[in-house]
Structure formats: structure tokens, C-alpha cells
Write a protein that holds these residues in place. Structure first.
Motif, short mmCIF file in Angstrom:
data_model
loop_
_atom_site.label_atom_id
_atom_site.label_comp_id
_atom_site.label_asym_id
_atom_site.label_seq_id
_atom_site.Cartn_x
_atom_site.Cartn_y
_atom_site.Cartn_z
N GLN A 18 0.76 -1.32 0.04
CA GLN A 18 0.11 0.06 0.02
C GLN A 18 0.76 0.84 0.02
OE1 GLN A 18 -2.30 -0.08 3.67
NE2 GLN A 18 -4.34 -1.78 2.01
N ASN A 19 1.81 1.18 1.42
CA ASN A 19 2.73 2.49 0.85
C ASN A 19 3.36 2.68 -0.69
OD1 ASN A 19 1.84 2.53 3.22
ND2 ASN A 19 3.87 1.77 4.45
N SER A 20 3.60 1.93 -1.10
CA SER A 20 4.75 1.92 -2.69
C SER A 20 3.73 2.53 -3.32
CB SER A 20 4.43 0.51 -3.04
OG SER A 20 3.37 -0.05 -3.61
N PHE A 36 10.31 3.28 0.50
CA PHE A 36 9.12 2.91 -0.73
C PHE A 36 9.16 1.83 -1.20
CE2 PHE A 36 7.24 6.79 0.99
CZ PHE A 36 7.04 7.00 2.14
N ALA A 37 10.23 1.60 -2.15
CA ALA A 37 10.55 0.72 -3.10
C ALA A 37 11.04 -1.49 -3.30
CB ALA A 37 11.61 1.17 -4.24
N ILE A 38 12.17 -0.43 -1.93
CA ILE A 38 12.86 -1.37 -0.94
C ILE A 38 11.46 -2.35 -0.09
CG2 ILE A 38 14.20 -2.47 -0.01
CD1 ILE A 38 15.75 0.16 -0.60
N GLY A 39 10.79 -1.34 0.80
CA GLY A 39 10.06 -1.87 1.04
C GLY A 39 8.75 -3.17 0.40
N ALA A 40 8.26 -2.61 -0.63
CA ALA A 40 7.68 -3.34 -1.93
C ALA A 40 8.49 -4.60 -2.25
CB ALA A 40 7.11 -2.39 -2.82
N MET A 41 10.23 -4.21 -2.69
CA MET A 41 10.36 -5.58 -3.52
C MET A 41 10.90 -6.74 -2.09
SD MET A 41 10.34 -5.14 -6.75
CE MET A 41 11.73 -6.41 -6.18
N SER A 42 11.15 -6.27 -0.98
CA SER A 42 11.29 -7.56 -0.42
C SER A 42 9.80 -8.60 0.28
CB SER A 42 11.13 -6.73 1.28
OG SER A 42 9.56 -6.21 1.67
N TYR A 43 8.73 -8.09 -0.41
CA TYR A 43 7.95 -8.84 -0.49
C TYR A 43 7.88 -9.82 -1.92
CZ TYR A 43 6.74 -8.52 4.33
OH TYR A 43 6.89 -8.29 5.71
N LEU A 44 8.20 -8.29 -2.85
CA LEU A 44 7.36 -8.86 -4.60
C LEU A 44 8.75 -9.76 -4.78
CD1 LEU A 44 5.95 -4.92 -5.89
CD2 LEU A 44 4.91 -7.73 -5.44
N SER A 45 9.79 -9.94 -4.81
CA SER A 45 10.85 -10.45 -4.56
C SER A 45 10.44 -12.07 -4.79
CB SER A 45 11.98 -9.70 -3.83
OG SER A 45 11.92 -9.89 -3.09
N ALA A 46 9.37 -12.30 -3.31
CA ALA A 46 9.21 -14.03 -3.51
C ALA A 46 8.32 -14.28 -4.61
CB ALA A 46 8.47 -13.57 -1.81
N PRO A 47 7.21 -13.75 -5.35
CA PRO A 47 6.47 -14.16 -6.21
C PRO A 47 7.67 -14.30 -8.02
CG PRO A 47 5.81 -12.05 -5.88
CD PRO A 47 6.69 -12.94 -4.33
N LEU A 48 8.75 -13.19 -7.39
CA LEU A 48 9.41 -13.04 -8.79
C LEU A 48 10.55 -13.91 -8.50
CD1 LEU A 48 10.44 -8.94 -8.61
CD2 LEU A 48 9.03 -10.57 -10.78
N TRP A 49 10.87 -15.00 -7.59
CA TRP A 49 11.74 -16.23 -6.98
C TRP A 49 11.04 -16.74 -7.86
CZ3 TRP A 49 13.47 -18.59 -1.71
CH2 TRP A 49 14.32 -18.66 -1.81
N LEU A 50 10.04 -17.29 -7.33
CA LEU A 50 8.56 -18.67 -7.23
C LEU A 50 8.71 -19.19 -9.20
CD1 LEU A 50 7.06 -20.95 -6.51
CD2 LEU A 50 4.66 -18.67 -6.07
N ALA A 51 8.55 -17.56 -9.97
CA ALA A 51 8.34 -17.54 -11.21
C ALA A 51 9.45 -18.10 -11.94
CB ALA A 51 7.76 -15.70 -12.03
N PHE A 52 10.49 -17.08 -11.35
CA PHE A 52 11.77 -17.99 -12.02
C PHE A 52 11.88 -19.30 -11.90
CE2 PHE A 52 16.58 -18.55 -11.43
CZ PHE A 52 16.95 -17.70 -12.94
N MET A 53 11.67 -19.85 -10.61
CA MET A 53 12.46 -20.93 -10.68
C MET A 53 10.82 -21.88 -11.39
SD MET A 53 13.18 -22.05 -6.77
CE MET A 53 12.80 -24.13 -7.40
#
Length: 251
Positions: A18-20, A36-53
Motif C-alpha cells: 500500500q505504501n508503494s 518505499f520501493a525496497i519495502g515493496a520489493m522485500s515481498y514482491l521478490s518472492a513471487p519473482l523468485w517463484l516464477a523464475f524457478m
């Protein structure tokens, strides 16, 4: 414990996403935009990692020649792996070096205990990372789709997770991963070797959550200085005064 941590992360994920929205707002300093971007990416990186795998596994199973020779990896892929390892381990190594150079290892149980703590924390982080990946991916999906989020504050005191509670929350994920691993094995057994570092912690999520939540285990490690922080061996003055005032007011 792991379940309480994921419960807190669920609320933090929604708040950070929401803060992003404030990143594009006028009048905000670029440092705050970066936060704000780092805070959002700390969680958005998880689905990106999952998609990568997921895509990587699909390409492997389909027989696509993404890399002609795995013994001669392209420089770009080697560079990606090198930067990933640096991002994962360099902060730990620098933090460890800073404590040793400043001779502050006494607050962490001594040099040997500090090194043991560093190894234990790294191993535990590697084991829990795949579980957090799936959990954070689910939290992002819930936040982006607007599904209802019920927030209950997790317990602040150290509590052990029961086998029943851990199984109720984590066994569905373990079952899905087990079925996927079985399906991949029927198509391409070799792919399981590369997926093992991620798949095994997910398959062992229930015992991992239970064992790492044992209060007795935490006390045993603290008595030996493992995973000890200075605030546990010597309380800060501000906390000591706060506890004193609280006891006076309670009396």
C-alpha cells in the motif's frame, strides 16, 4: 517461531504494498521513494523468485536448450549467480567482520559462540527461505487481489508450535510440493537435483517449524551463547529504567 513470523509478515506485506503507491507522489524525497520501493520489493521478490524457478523448471522438463552446455555456463549466468551470492552472504560477512574488528564479540557470547551463531543463522535462513518464498507469494496475491485479510496479533512471548497446528497450516503446502516433485520425477528425474535445495525445506516445513519453536532448545542455545545478542546479556539502560518505573507504578 516461524508461524508467528509469517503471520506478522502477512500484515507487513499489505502495508508495504500500500505504501508503494506513494513512490510517484510529488514532494517526497528520493530517499523515501527508495525506501518505499525496497519495502515493496522485500515481498514482491518472492513471487519473482517463484516464477523464475517455475519457468526454469518448465524449460528443463520441456528439453529446451537454454544453455547448450551446463559445464560451460555463459558469463551472464555466472555473473548473476555471483551477484546473488554476494547479496545473500556479503552483509553477513561484513557484519561478522565489524563485530570482530571492533572487539565486541563478548556481547555475543565470545568469538567461538559468535562464529557458531553465524553458521547457525545462515543454515536456518537457507532452510526457511523457501517457506517464506511461498508464504510471501501468497501474501502478495492476497494483497493485490483485494481478498479479505484478518489480522490477529501473534503472541509476543516464546511459545512452542504443536505438531497439530504446524500440520494444519503447512501440510497443504507440503502436499502440493510433494505431488509436484512426483510429477517432475516422472518426466525428468535430473530436474529434482536442482530443485532439491528448495523442495526439501518445503517438504520438511512441518518438523522444521516445530523443532525451531522449542523454547527449551532456545534456552539451551542461549546458555551456550549461540544466537546471543548484547541486549540479552546486558539490558540497555533505557529498558532498565523503564522496568523500574513499571514496577514502581505497579506497586
Amino acid at each position: 517461531d516461524l508461524l508467528s513470523e509469517l503471520q506478522r509478515d502477512r500484515r507487513w506485506c499489505q502495508g508495504n504494498l500500500q505504501n508503494s503507491r506513494l513512490i510517484a507522489e510529488p514532494g517526497i524525497h528520493r530517499v523515501h521513494r527508495a525506501m518505499f520501493a525496497i519495502g515493496a520489493m522485500s515481498y514482491l521478490s518472492a513471487p519473482l523468485w517463484l516464477a523464475f524457478m517455475t519457468f526454469g523448471t518448465a524449460l528443463w522438463i520441456s528439453g529446451a536448450a537454454v544453455v547448450p552446455d551446463w559445464h560451460a555456463l555463459p558469463a551472464e549466468l555466472r555473473g548473476l549467480w555471483a551477484w546473488t551470492l554476494c547479496m545473500l552472504f556479503m552483509p553477513r560477512l561484513l557484519g561478522l567482520a565489524a563485530v570482530l574488528l571492533q572487539r565486541r564479540q563478548g556481547g555475543y557470547g565470545g568469538t567461538v559462540a559468535l562464529l557458531c551463531s553465524a553458521v547457525a543463522e545462515t543454515v536456518l535462513a537457507l532452510l526457511q527461505a523457501p517457506i517464506r518464498m511461498l508464504g510471501h507469494s501468497l501474501f502478495v496475491l492476497v494483497a493485490l487481489t483485494g481478498l479479505k485479510l484478518e489480522w490477529k496479533s501473534p503472541p509476543r512471548e516464546a511459545t512452542a508450535i504443536s505438531w497439530r497446528d504446524a500440520a494444519a497450516r503447512l501440510s497443504p503446502m507440503t502436499a502440493v510440493i510433494g505431488l509436484l516433485a512426483l510429477g517432475i520425477a516422472t518426466i525428468q528425474v535430473g530436474a529434482l537435483v536442482w530443485l532439491a535445495p528448495v523442495a526439501l525445506p518445503l517438504l520438511l516445513a512441518v518438523p522444521l517449524a516445530v523443532l525451531t519453536s522449542h523454547v527449551a532448545l532456545g534456552g539451551w542455545m542461549r546458555d551456550r551463547g549461540v544466537l546471543l545478542i548484547p541486549e540479552e546479556s546486558r539490558s540497555p539502560a533505557v529498558l532498565t529504567r523503564a522496568w523500574h518505573h513499571a514496577s514502581v507504578m505497579a506497586a
